[in-house]
Scaffold this active site. Structure first.
Site, PDB file in Angstrom:
ATOM      1  N   GLU B 258      10.480  -5.617  -3.313  1.00 44.34           N
ATOM      2  CA  GLU B 258       9.173  -6.007  -2.789  1.00 44.34           C
ATOM      3  C   GLU B 258       8.181  -5.121  -3.526  1.00 44.34           C
ATOM      4  OE1 GLU B 258       6.011  -5.273  -1.239  1.00 44.34           O
ATOM      5  OE2 GLU B 258       7.012  -4.538   0.570  1.00 44.34           O
ATOM      6  N   CYS B 297       0.485  -2.900  -0.027  1.00 49.91           N
ATOM      7  CA  CYS B 297       1.021  -3.822  -1.030  1.00 49.91           C
ATOM      8  C   CYS B 297       0.484  -5.227  -0.797  1.00 49.91           C
ATOM      9  CB  CYS B 297       2.543  -3.813  -1.022  1.00 49.91           C
ATOM     10  SG  CYS B 297       3.261  -4.037   0.597  1.00 49.91           S
TER      11      CYS B 297
END
Lengths: 676, 676
Positions: B258, B297
Site C-alpha cells: 500500500e 497516504c
C-alpha cells in the site's frame, strides 16, 4: 504435413514470421512442421491497440452480452474441432490427450458463458458483497464494485495444452471486458495459431479484443502500466524472470503465475488393499503418469502411501504400466504418446537422473525403451518411469525437482500427519489428492494441508465414476497454488473473472449507489406512479418504482385460524403463557408465514398481466414480532432486473412489511418472472 | 521526556537496542527522544517462533474465539489511550491527528471483532462461495474453503500512523489465525512500541502470536517461504526494493503493498459555487491538506475543478488556510502540527520545488513561515502549500511527484470526461473523491475511473455530516489501489482477513464436504433419530439430524380458502383458463406461501422447547408447481449452528418440500434461534 508459416495477428493484421525465425518440429516424427518469428511486430502498438480499440468495444457490452459472445465462440470452435485434432497429433498427443486440450478448452468457454449469465449482472458493474451501512441513519453507505481493468491482458501460455491453455485464460478475460494479447509457447504454437485463427475468422469478437504473438514477446513488457495484466503459465524459472521485470515491478503490474509443482497423491490410512479407494488410487496414479505423457502441471509427482502398503501399491502400478502402450499417438491402441519435443525429453531425463540420486527406479528404462509404431525414431518418446524413495524425510530432491514427463516417485508415510507433512514438503502445489472414505481424514487433511495446495481432491467409492480426476482443473474451481505453484489463481468461475477487474470501494448516499449499480439500494428515492408495478412489462418497469399498500389489521382470530388451517400450532402463536416466557415475544404472536401471506394479499395485483410467477424469495428476516391488533402495510420496490430469455426476465423486489408505528416487522427480496 | 530505549520483542523476550543504534528525535522540539537498533535479534528464530508456536496456538482457536480476543484487546487499549496520546504529541500530531491514529486503530479492532463473529463461522474453515455441483447426480461436488496460512505475517508499517497502521494489519492477521512480526517505521517507533507493549502485557494473545522489531529487519526476508506474507505500507521506492527481493520472488511469497499515491478530488460539474457540494468540497480539501500535516497516504494531492470555478475554489481554500494555525501540537488552537521529522520536511520541500516547475504556488511560503508556539525552532514544521497548474494536460510532475506533506495542486477541467482523465493520470491511486449530487455523474465516474482507484468517495448534501471523509480508510471497505498505489488491498472486512488465508478448491463427495466444513451439504447422509430435532437443545443437536414428515394433500378447497383468507387472489391460483395460459403452470396452482405454511404445519413440533423463534429464511426457490391433489411432505435437516450468546444460538435448517413423486417443489434454508 507441409510446412506452416505461423502468423501473428497484431493491430488487426496477419503478419508473417520475420527476423529471427525458428523451425518447429513434429514431436512424433521429428520432421520440420512450422516456422515461427515475431521480430516484425510493433509491440507498443499492439498494447495501444488493445487499450484504445479492444478495451472500449468490450466495455461497451454488458456481462451478459460478452457471455453470449463466449457461447457463440464455443459453438463455432466446436464445429471445427476435427481440424484441431489433426494438428494436435503432431504435438505428441493421443486422441484422449487432445480431448482434454480441445474439448476441455471449448467446455471452459461454455461454462464461463453460463456463469456470466447466471452469476453476473446484465450490466457493466459487478457488485461485490453486501452494502455496508457506514452511518447510523443509513444515509451514507459503502458498496464494493468491480469494473474492467482498462489495459491489456498479456497471456503467456505453456506448451502442453495449446488450446485449453489459451481458452481458459481468454474466457474470463473477455467476460471481464478486457482485451487480450496471446503469446503461446513456441513448441506447439501451430495448434494454438490454428485455433486462434478460427476465433478471428468467426467475427464474433470486436476489433482489438484479441491479438496473437507467434514468437517472442520482444519489448512488450516494457510498455505495460498500471491497467495491464500479465498472466503466465509455465516454468518457475521463467516466472521468476517475469516477476522481477523492472517495468512490472515499478508499475505494480498485476502478475498471475501458475507454475508446475510437485503435486502429491495420498492413499488414505483407511484405504487398505481391497477397498474401492485403493483400486481407484492405482488407476488414478497410472492415468496421471501417462496422460499427455505426464506433461501436466497438475500430474501426480509424489505417490504417498502407508508404509505397509508400499509393496502392494508398487506391484499394482507396475502391473498397469507394463500394459501401457507408448508410441504413435494416432494408433488407437496407444495409451501414451510423445513428449512435446526432444528438448523436453532431454530435460525430463536430466531431472529423472537427479531424482535417481535419492530414489530407486522400479519401472521404466529409457535406455532400452522403444516406442510402438513406425517412423518414430525422430520422436520425443519416453517410457513411464516409477521411482521409490524409502527415506522421504531426509530426501530433498524428490520434493523439489520436477521431471515434467511420465515420472513419479513413491514414498512411505507413518501416519496421516506424516503424510500431510510430506505433501507439504513440496512447498506449495496446484493440487493434492487424498483417497479416503473417512470425512475425519478429509477434515484433518484440509486443516493440515489446505494452506499448501490450491486444490484438494478427495476420491472414494461415493464419488466413483462421476469424479473428474486429480489432474483436471475445472472452470468452476480455482486453479493455482501457493509457493512453488506460483502463488497465482485462475478460473474458479466468477473469481477468475475478477482477476481481470479492479475492485473499488464506493462510498456515498443511497441514490448515488443506486445510480452506479443499477440496483435499488435501501433508503434510495422511492418512485411513485399511478400504475401498479405488476401491470408493467419487464422493459417498462423502472428500478425504484414503489408501491405502498393499504394496511390490514392482524387479529387473534386470524392467528388461530391460520394455525388451524396450516397445522402450525407452535406455542408462540397459541399459548399466551408459554409465549410470554419466550425471550423474543411479548405474548402470542402472528406466524411469520401469516405475515408473508398477508403481505402478498396486500401487494398482489390479481388479474393476468406481465407478472408470470413468484419463483422464490431471498434473505427474509423477521425483525419485530407482530401481535394481535397490529396493522400491517407493505412497501414493494423494483430492485433489480435481468433478462432471462426472449420471453421473460427476472425481477427482484425489495419488500418491507411495517406495522402501524412504521416499524419494520419483515424484510425480504421477492423474485418474480415477468413477461418482456 | 527522558530518553527511551526501544525494545524489540522476539521469541518471547524483550531485547534492548544493540549494534547499529540510532537516535530518534521529537518532531516538535528536535530533542533526542529514543534509541533504536535491532542488531541483536535472531531473525530466523523469530520466523521459526511465529511458525512453530504462534501459528498453531492461533489455529487451535475458532474464528469466533479469535474475534473475542480482538475485542478484549480493543477494550484493554481503550482504557490506556491517554498514555499513547501523550507519546503521540512528540510525533508532531495534534490531538485530532492522534484520534485518527489511536482511536481509529482501536475502532478497527472492534470492527474486525464484530465482523469475525457475524460474518465468519464459529469453526476453523471459512466457506468461500456456493457449493458447485460437478456431476449430474450430485455425488461429486466442489466447494472453496479458506484456511490460515501456516507461516508468519511480516508487517512493515509506515511512520505516519504508528498505532492505526499496526492495528489495521494486526486485526485481520490475527482473525485469520496467523502470527505477526511487526516492524514499525523508526521515525515514530516509540509510539508503536508503547502500544505493542500494552498488547503483550495484556496477556490476551497466545505465545508467539506477535513479535516486534525496533530497528531494521536484518536478514528476516531471506528466511521467508511459501507460507509467509509480507504486508508493506510506505513509499514506492521501498516497495519496489521489497518486491524484487530474490527470496520473495523465488518462493512466490505473498506481498501486499500500500503506497502513497497522487489522490485526486473532483468538484462535480453540477457543484457550482453556492451549492452544498461546493462548500463541503472546500472544507474537505483544507482538512485533507492540514490533517496530520498532510502526511496521509490518502490525502488529496490534486484538486480538480471545472475551469470557470478555479478562481472561486482557490479563493475559498486560501481564505481557510489563512485561518489555519500551525505550530505546537499540544496547543488547543493549533490546527496543524509538525511533520514527523526534519528529513521528512526536507523531502517535502524538495518535492514541492519539483511541482513548482509546472505549477504556481498560490499559498504558503516556507521561507517566511514560523510555527506558532515556543521552543519549536528544532521542530519539523511547514506551512500548508497550495499550487495551481493551469495546463494539467501537458504537465507530468503534478501527476507523478508526491510531496508527502501539506501540499496540494489545483488544476482545471473542461468536462467530466476530462476530469476523469486527469484523475487517472495519477496511474493508480488509493482514493479519488467526487463531490456531486447527480447519480449519473457518479455512474460515469465509476465506469471511467473505477479501474484506477481503490476507493471512490462520493460526497453531497445527502451524505452530509455522516460522511466519513475522503481520507479515512474504514475497516469495512478495502484500502489500497492499483499501480502507483502499490497494487495491494487491505481491510474491507472479511476480504482483508482472506489475504492471510489460502483459498483451496475442495472436490469430493457430499459427506466429505460436510466433514470438512461442518455444514451439512445437500445429498450428505441424513441422520435419523427417534427424537424430533426441535426437542434438542442447541448443544445436543447434531449436524445432519433429519426429520421426514408425514404428507398432506393440497386440495382446490385449500387453495381457494387460502386465497380468501389472505386476499391473494392471483389468477394463477383462481382462474383455470388464465393459469393454463401461463408458461409456467399447467393450470391452477397452490400459492407459494401456502406451500411454506403447510410445510411448517408438517414439521413444527408445537410444545415449548429449545426452539425459540423462526427468525427468517434464505434462498427459497419454488422449483415445480403444486397442483390440487398433490401430496406434500418435508425433509428438515440441521445444516449449521452458530452460538449467538450464552443463552441461545442460531440454527440453519436445510428444508426440502417434495410431492408424491419425490420431486422437489420448494427448497430453502430455515433459520431458528435455539436455547443452549
Amino acid at each position: 504435413m507441409s510446412m506452416i508459416s505461423l502468423q501473428s495477428f497484431a493491430v488487426g493484421q496477419w503478419i508473417d514470421p520475420a527476423g529471427d525465425i525458428k523451425t518447429l518440429k513434429s514431436a512424433v516424427t521429428g520432421k520440420d512442421i512450422a516456422r515461427i518469428g515475431s521480430s516484425a511486430l510493433d509491440f507498443a502498438a499492439m498494447a495501444g491497440h488493445a487499450r484504445r480499440t479492444g478495451g472500449p468495444a468490450l466495455r461497451d457490452m454488458t456481462f451478459h452480452e460478452r457471455a453470449h459472445r463466449l457461447k457463440a465462440l464455443a459453438q463455432y470452435l466446436n464445429e471445427r474441432r476435427d481440424a484441431l485434432y489433426e494438428l494436435s497429433y503432431e504435438t505428441g498427443a493421443t486422441k484422449a490427450d487432445s480431448q482434454i486440450d480441445i474439448d476441455g478448452g471449448i467446455a471452459t468457454l461454455f461454462v464461463f458463458s453460463s456463469k456470466g449469465r447466471r452469476e453476473m449482472p446484465d450490466g457493466h458493474v459487478f457488485i461485490d458483497g453486501a452494502t455496508e451501512q457506514l452511518s447510523r441513519s443509513g444515509g451514507f453507505l459503502g458498496q464494493h464494485v468491480c469494473t474492467p481493468m482498462q489495459g491489456a491482458a498479456v497471456h503467456i501460455n505453456a506448451f502442453n495444452f495449446p488450446v485449453w491453455g489459451m481458452l481458459e485464460k481468454l474466457a474470463p478475460t473477455l467476460l471481464a471486458g478486457m482485451p487480450a494479447i496471446i503469446k503461446p509457447a513456441s513448441a506447439t504454437a501451430w495448434l494454438a495459431e490454428a485455433c486462434f485463427r478460427m476465433i478471428v475468422e468467426s467475427g464474433i469478437l470486436p476489433e482489438g479484443a484479441v491479438q496473437f504473438i507467434a514468437g517472442h514477446t520482444g519489448d512488450l513488457l516494457d510498455h505495460l502500466a498500471c491497467q495491464d495484466i500479465v498472466s503466465f503459465t509455465g516454468s518457475a524459472t521463467t516466472a521468476t524472470m517475469l516477476r522481477s521485470h523492472p517495468g512490472l515491478v515499478e508499475n505494480s503490474v498485476r502478475f498471475v503465475a501458475e507454475q508446475d509443482s510437485l503435486n502429491a497423491s495420498i492413499l488414505g490410512p483407511d484405504a487398505d488393499p481391497g477397498t474401492p479407494e485403493f483400486e481407484s488410487f492405482i488407476r488414478e496414479v497410472v492415468r496421471e503418469m501417462t496422460a499427455k505423457a505426464g506433461q501436466k502441471c497438475t500430474a501426480i509427482r509424489r505417490i504417498i502411501v502407508a508404509e505397509p502398503h508400499l509393496g502392494a501399491v508398487r506391484d499394482a502400478i507396475v502391473a498397469k504400466l507394463e500394459k501401457t502402450t507408448t508410441g504413435d499417438p494416432r494408433a488407437e491402441t496407444t495409451r501414451m504418446g510423445a513428449l512435446a519435443s526432444i528438448a523436453q525429453r532431454n530435460d525430463v531425463l536430466e531431472k529423472a537422473s537427479i531424482i535417481a540420486t535419492e530414489a530407486e527406479r522400479v519401472f521404466g528404462d529409457p535406455d532400452t525403451f522403444l516406442p510402438t509404431g513406425s517412423g518414430l525414431s525422430g520422436g520425443a518418446f519416453l517410457p513411464p518411469m516409477l521411482f521409490q524413495c524409502t527415506d522421504p524425510d531426509s530426501a530433498e530432491k524428490v520434493h523439489a525437482v520436477e521431471a515434467f514427463g511420465p515420472v513419479s516417485t513413491m514414498m512411505p508415510y507413518r501416519d496421516l500427519d506424516h503424510a500431510i507433512e510430506l505433501a507439504n514438503r513440496g512447498q506449495g502445489s496446484l493440487v493434492a489428492s487424498i483417497f479416503t472414505h473417512d470425512p475425519e481424514v478429509a477434515r484433518r487433511a484440509v486443516m493440515g494441508a489446505g494452506a499448501y495446495h490450491g486444490r484438494l481432491y478427495f476420491a472414494n467409492r461415493d464419488t466413483g465414476k462421476e469424479a473428474t480426476g486429480h489432474g483436471s482443473p475445472l472452470p468452476h474451481m480455482v486453479h493455482g497454488g501457493p509457493g512453488r505453484a506460483g502463488g497465482g489463481e485462475e478460473l474458479g468461475g466468477v473469481r477468475g473473472v475478477l482477476h481481470y477487474m479492479q475492485r473499488t470501494a464506493i462510498q456515498g448516499s443511497p441514490d448515488i449507489l443506486t445510480g452506479i449499480t443499477g440496483v435499488w439500494t435501501g433508503n434510495s428515492t422511492e418512485i411513485k406512479k399511478d400504475v401498479h408495478p405488476f401491470r408493467l412489462k419487464f422493459g417498462d418497469l423502472e428500478i425504484g418504482h414503489t408501491l405502498w399498500t393499504e394496511s390490514r389489521t392482524v387479529t387473534l382470530d386470524d392467528i388461530e385460524h391460520f394455525a388451524g388451517f396450516t397445522g402450525d400450532n407452535f406455542y408462540a402463536h397459541m399459548d399466551e403463557e408459554a409465549a410470554s416466557a419466550n425471550p423474543f415475544f411479548p405474548g402470542r404472536v402472528a406466524h411469520g408465514y401469516l405475515i408473508l401471506s398477508f403481505a402478498a394479499g396486500l401487494f398482489v395485483d390479481p388479474e393476468p398481466g406481465p407478472v408470470l410467477a413468484n419463483y422464490g424469495l431471498d434473505s427474509l428476516r423477521f425483525s419485530k414480532p407482530v401481535i394481535p391488533g397490529d396493522a400491517l402495510k407493505v412497501r414493494l420496490t423494483a430492485k433489480q432486473k435481468a433478462v432471462r430469455n426472449d420471453e421473460y426476465g427476472e425481477v427482484r423486489w425489495d419488500v418491507s412489511v411495517v406495522n402501524q408505528d412504521d416499524e419494520e416487522v419483515a424484510t425480504y427480496d421477492l423474485l418474480t418472472m415477468n413477461a418482456r
